[in-house]
Scaffold this active site. Sequence first.
Site, PDB file in Angstrom:
ATOM      1  N   SER A  63       0.799  -1.237   0.000  1.00 37.53           N
ATOM      2  CA  SER A  63       0.000   0.000   0.000  1.00 37.53           C
ATOM      3  C   SER A  63       0.825   1.277   0.000  1.00 37.53           C
ATOM      4  O   SER A  63       0.277   2.350  -0.229  1.00 37.53           O
ATOM      5  CB  SER A  63      -0.921   0.032   1.211  1.00 37.53           C
ATOM      6  OG  SER A  63      -2.137  -0.588   0.891  1.00 37.53           O
ATOM      7  N   LYS A  66       0.518   3.342  -2.961  1.00 43.90           N
ATOM      8  CA  LYS A  66      -0.666   4.192  -3.171  1.00 43.90           C
ATOM      9  C   LYS A  66      -0.331   5.679  -3.038  1.00 43.90           C
ATOM     10  O   LYS A  66      -1.064   6.527  -3.537  1.00 43.90           O
ATOM     11  CB  LYS A  66      -1.775   3.789  -2.183  1.00 43.90           C
ATOM     12  CG  LYS A  66      -2.283   2.365  -2.423  1.00 43.90           C
ATOM     13  CD  LYS A  66      -3.208   1.872  -1.321  1.00 43.90           C
ATOM     14  CE  LYS A  66      -3.633   0.416  -1.558  1.00 43.90           C
ATOM     15  NZ  LYS A  66      -4.398  -0.145  -0.426  1.00 43.90           N
ATOM     16  N   TYR A 188      -3.317  -2.498 -10.479  1.00 43.45           N
ATOM     17  CA  TYR A 188      -3.291  -2.325  -9.014  1.00 43.45           C
ATOM     18  C   TYR A 188      -2.369  -3.373  -8.358  1.00 43.45           C
ATOM     19  O   TYR A 188      -1.499  -3.038  -7.549  1.00 43.45           O
ATOM     20  CB  TYR A 188      -4.720  -2.421  -8.467  1.00 43.45           C
ATOM     21  CG  TYR A 188      -4.791  -2.470  -6.959  1.00 43.45           C
ATOM     22  CD1 TYR A 188      -4.667  -1.298  -6.207  1.00 43.45           C
ATOM     23  CD2 TYR A 188      -4.953  -3.673  -6.276  1.00 43.45           C
ATOM     24  CE1 TYR A 188      -4.709  -1.337  -4.810  1.00 43.45           C
ATOM     25  CE2 TYR A 188      -4.997  -3.720  -4.891  1.00 43.45           C
ATOM     26  CZ  TYR A 188      -4.878  -2.559  -4.170  1.00 43.45           C
ATOM     27  OH  TYR A 188      -4.916  -2.600  -2.796  1.00 43.45           O
ATOM     28  N   TYR A 240      -4.494   2.833   7.780  1.00 44.80           N
ATOM     29  CA  TYR A 240      -5.767   2.101   7.819  1.00 44.80           C
ATOM     30  C   TYR A 240      -6.581   2.537   9.038  1.00 44.80           C
ATOM     31  O   TYR A 240      -6.591   3.712   9.394  1.00 44.80           O
ATOM     32  CB  TYR A 240      -5.542   0.571   7.854  1.00 44.80           C
ATOM     33  CG  TYR A 240      -4.464   0.044   6.951  1.00 44.80           C
ATOM     34  CD1 TYR A 240      -4.505   0.279   5.579  1.00 44.80           C
ATOM     35  CD2 TYR A 240      -3.411  -0.704   7.449  1.00 44.80           C
ATOM     36  CE1 TYR A 240      -3.527  -0.233   4.745  1.00 44.80           C
ATOM     37  CE2 TYR A 240      -2.430  -1.217   6.616  1.00 44.80           C
ATOM     38  CZ  TYR A 240      -2.493  -0.972   5.276  1.00 44.80           C
ATOM     39  OH  TYR A 240      -1.528  -1.472   4.459  1.00 44.80           O
ATOM     40  N   VAL A 258       1.132  -3.789   3.801  1.00 41.75           N
ATOM     41  CA  VAL A 258       1.099  -5.099   4.459  1.00 41.75           C
ATOM     42  C   VAL A 258       2.385  -5.919   4.238  1.00 41.75           C
ATOM     43  O   VAL A 258       2.536  -6.991   4.815  1.00 41.75           O
ATOM     44  CB  VAL A 258      -0.142  -5.945   4.065  1.00 41.75           C
ATOM     45  CG1 VAL A 258      -1.428  -5.325   4.569  1.00 41.75           C
ATOM     46  CG2 VAL A 258      -0.179  -6.215   2.574  1.00 41.75           C
TER      47      VAL A 258
HETATM   48  N1  GLU Z   1      -2.177  -5.239  -2.293  1.00 47.62           N
HETATM   49  C1  GLU Z   1      -2.713  -5.268  -0.973  1.00 47.62           C
HETATM   50  C2  GLU Z   1      -4.202  -5.559  -1.008  1.00 47.62           C
HETATM   51  O1  GLU Z   1      -4.874  -5.106  -1.904  1.00 47.62           O
HETATM   52  C3  GLU Z   1      -2.449  -3.942  -0.345  1.00 47.62           C
HETATM   53  C4  GLU Z   1      -2.826  -3.955   1.073  1.00 47.62           C
HETATM   54  C5  GLU Z   1      -2.012  -3.042   1.900  1.00 47.62           C
HETATM   55  O2  GLU Z   1      -0.779  -2.972   1.864  1.00 47.62           O
HETATM   56  O3  GLU Z   1      -2.695  -2.350   2.647  1.00 47.62           O
HETATM   57  O4  GLU Z   1      -4.723  -6.219  -0.153  1.00 47.62           O
END
Ligand code: GLU
Length: 304
Positions: A63, A66, A188, A240, A258
């Site tokens: 993430s 992002k 993604y 999060y 994650v």
């Molecule tokens: N690629 C992971 C997912 O979509 C990203 C999750 C993350 O790092 O928060 O679950």
Amino acid sequence: MDYQGLLERVCHETEAFRGKGKVADYIPALGRVDPGRFGIALATVDGSLYTTGDVDKPFSIQSISKVFTLALALKQEGDQVWKRVGKEPSGHPFNSLAQLEVEQGVPRNPFINGGALVITDILLDHLPRPLEEILGFIRELAGSDSIISDEEVALSEEEKGDRNAALAHFMKSFGNIRHGVDDVLKLYFSHCAITMDCISLARAFLFLADGGRHPVTGEQVLTSSLTKRLNSLMMTSGLYNESGEFAYRVGLPSKSGVGGGIVSILPGHFSLALWGPELNACGNSLRGIEALDLFTTYSGLSVF
Ligand code: GLU
């Protein structure tokens, strides 16, 4: 400030947290990582670098990617982006579907999976070779040609990607995903599967500590106003449904993934990237949060 001494101290004092968290295994390829790894790299806006531990071992940034994709979308569309994604903390797990129905397919923020999928959809409008361009953007920021997207991790996530597929289909039913769901998911998963080490990550985030200008390349990556906004979003939504607790304990705009990475910014001073793959229940690096809490507590350095 004795950054080197501080990094070594927090690394040492958090050793007791080894073995207390759990490596993400809902993406099987991530479950194979050595859980005991830990490293911190701190890059300052005046060009110094301080490191301790496993700072040159590439890991899956997940993430954290992002932030790069949001920066690219903001460069393309500026505030238009906010017609399709919100700016509020979600208070729900990163992959939750719950709010989307009530909120008519508009995800709460760009850092939960729903929001990041919409940002990915926006990038498909603008970038003819999207993955190459995302990688090119990150490589330039990090000053490293060796940053790649790990195909094995991307495929592993795709195989177990039902939840993200559900999010994308659901938002498409509201018209908030415009490209084919498979194309959006593929891009993604590929940008989440980018691997970098702590040193490259700290360097790549340095523009956020310097008003949008990358102190090494000299490039104005984002306007200072958009930089402020991006840092604010990391402060409110970067960890999060643990963003409030993290802000309380650490007080730095940050983004986690994650894969166990966390990047934190102190505007005007530094960018810090750490990696500790054992996660807590919210999906954030358990030892990493302890280390950052100690770091800002001992140094008195935070945005507050
Ligand atoms: N690629 C992971 C997912 O979509 C990203 C999750 C993350 O790092 O928060 O679950």
